[in-house]
Design an enzyme around this catalytic site. Structure first.
Site, PDB file in Angstrom:
ATOM      1  N   ASP A 133      55.465  -9.003  -2.057  1.00  0.00           N
ATOM      2  CA  ASP A 133      56.135 -10.246  -2.474  1.00  0.00           C
ATOM      3  C   ASP A 133      56.014 -10.583  -3.967  1.00  0.00           C
ATOM      4  O   ASP A 133      55.065 -10.207  -4.631  1.00  0.00           O
ATOM      5  CB  ASP A 133      55.652 -11.436  -1.636  1.00  0.00           C
ATOM      6  N   GLU A 148      51.599 -11.890   0.758  1.00  0.00           N
ATOM      7  CA  GLU A 148      50.221 -11.897   0.249  1.00  0.00           C
ATOM      8  C   GLU A 148      49.960 -13.171  -0.543  1.00  0.00           C
ATOM      9  O   GLU A 148      48.889 -13.764  -0.441  1.00  0.00           O
ATOM     10  CB  GLU A 148      49.981 -10.663  -0.639  1.00  0.00           C
TER      11      GLU A 148
HETATM   12 ZN   LIG Z   1      49.082 -13.057  -7.002  1.00  0.00          ZN
HETATM   13 ZN   LIG Z   2      48.589 -10.007  -6.255  1.00  0.00          ZN
END
Ligand SMILES: [Zn+2]
Ligand SMILES: [Zn+2]
Length: 447
Positions: free
Chosen positions: A108, A174
């Site tokens: 991401d 994440e």
């Molecule tokens: Zn980050």
């Molecule tokens: Zn990262």
């Protein structure tokens, strides 16, 4: 004694050329793939997607891995939120008997408007709750994905040099700390071969490209978000004696929370309590009914983490009681799903350090301090550290720029900065060799 010496000389004679030979093709192969790596990197960099929305990114990664002969499963992950799809993917390459080694990348980007001025800078925009935003791979996950695919390419070209099962894990979300748990909840270690090791890298905005950084034990902190609603009794700003002012009470709580770090936690243990948001009221002369605080808390040891959380609850309730708030209006303290600290298995990390020193040279392997940032990579070890995991840092700053900053005492743009512009070529050349060599070495683990 004499025999031993003969053996060790012979071992040296056999091992030394083998070690040198092992490195030469790795360097050559990385160079051969460099143009492809850079083109792939620029594609990812120009086309970032936000957390939960990594559809095209995951499709591209899956496609590349399928072409290399991996068995790819997409949409792995369960966010436990109706209608929300996970773009997590798992790619498996079975190559004979041996250990199962997992390599993880995240997918991401971030809601940051890129200001690097690079020709391949992202111009992507997206709608978020707060309005419209630019989208950028400001944490370098584009570098991670490219490195991951480059490693996959080299390892498939060298299939005759390793035996075992390679599992490549593409993790979404994440940046919101949700992807790893979503994938584990969806049977990551039961649907796919259970790992003997899980490794990953993260780019470092304070290390020069060409280097890697390692830390044994605690490397990144745990992160928890806490919401506190301080409830009072509102009224006219001119008649405070007829109210219970939640702003004054919440202010006392904010200050008292700082005594957790300074007075309650052993000074040898790292901890952070930050109140990042404080909202209350609508107008100058109205005392509101409530005030809302948002906190982030960081630590390494689970017991310190627990201590901070219970102290926040005690201080909030205790100060409310002192202010004469009735028990049924005591502050509410809510903890969101947190991320545990990242603990790099010491034996595995030492082993990686040895591999990197051979491949990159001793001077390019840096032993780094732990940081208070967090990574949901920490979940992959499972409760009680059942699986050895390790994440290392990949230097990302152009070496000349890094040197200049050191000399002038300048601070370089950090991760998540709109100005973060890695030296992709050098970082990829280093990262792909390091990660490939790490997997080759781990595949030699006796079963
Ligand atoms: Zn980050
Ligand atoms: Zn990262």
């Amino acid at each position: 004694m004499k025999l031993l010496r003969v053996v060790s000389v012979m071992t040296l004679l056999v091992l030394l050329p083998a070690a040198l030979n092992a490195q030469a093709p790795l360097d050559k192969m990385a160079d051969e793939e460099l143009a492809w790596l850079l083109a792939t990197y620029k594609h990812f960099h120009s086309n970032p997607e936000l957390s939960y929305e990594e559809k095209e990114t995951a499709a591209r990664v899956a496609d590349e891995l399928r072409q290399l002969g991996f068995e790819v499963t997409e949409n792995v992950g369960n966010y436990n939120v109706a209608g929300r799809t996970s773009y997590g993917l798992v790619a498996v390459l079975r190559n004979g008997p041996g250990p199962t080694v997992w390599v993880r990348t995240d997918l991401d980007g971030l809601p940051v408007e890129e200001k690097t001025g690079l020709p391949y800078a992202s111009r992507v925009r997206a709608k978020i709750a707060a309005g419209e935003t630019g989208v950028m791979h400001a944490c370098g996950h584009d570098l991670h994905m490219t490195n991951f695919l480059g490693t996959a390419k080299l390892l498939t070209r060298m299939k005759d040099r390793w035996s075992g099962t390679l599992v490549l894990l593409g993790q979404p979300a994440e940046e919101v700390g949700a992807g790893a748990t979503a994938m584990l909840r969806d049977g990551l270690y039961t649907r796919f071969p259970r790992p003997d090791f899980v490794i990953a890298l993260h780019d470092a905005a304070a290390l020069p490209a060409g280097t890697v950084g390692l830390r044994e034990g605690y490397a990144l902190a745990s992160a928890d978000s806490v919401d506190i609603i301080v409830r009072g009794a509102g009224g006219h700003g001119a008649y405070p004696h007829t109210t219970k002012d939640p702003i004054v009470l919440a202010s006392q709580i904010v200050l008292a929370l700082q005594t957790i770090r300074s007075r309650e936690i052993n000074p040898q243990d790292a901890a952070v309590v930050t109140v990042g948001s404080f909202h209350a009221g609508t107008k100058h002369n109205i005392i509101p009914d409530e005030a809302r605080l948002q906190l982030t808390i960081r630590s390494y040891k689970p017991e310190v983490r627990q201590k901070i959380i219970s102290s926040i609850e005690r201080i909030s309730r205790g100060l409310a009681e002192a202010a004469g708030i009735p028990p049924e209006r005591a502050p509410t303290v809510t903890l969101s799903d947190g991320t545990p600290s990242t603990y790099n298995d010491p034996a595995l990390t030492q082993r990686l350090a040895g591999v990197f020193e051979r491949v990159l040279g001793k001077d390019n392997v840096i032993h780094t301090d732990p940081v208070m940032g967090a990574e949901d990579f920490s979940h992959y070890t499972l409760e009680g550290r059942q699986i050895p995991t390790s994440m290392f840092w990949l230097g990302a700053v152009a070496p000349a720029r890094w040197k200049e900053a050191q000399e002038k005492g300048e601070t370089l743009p950090s991760l998540h900065s709109a100005q973060f512009a890695p030296d992709a070529e050098m970082a990829l050349r280093t990262g792909v060799r390091a990660m490939t060599a790490a997997v080759l070495d781990l595949m030699q683990t006796p079963k």
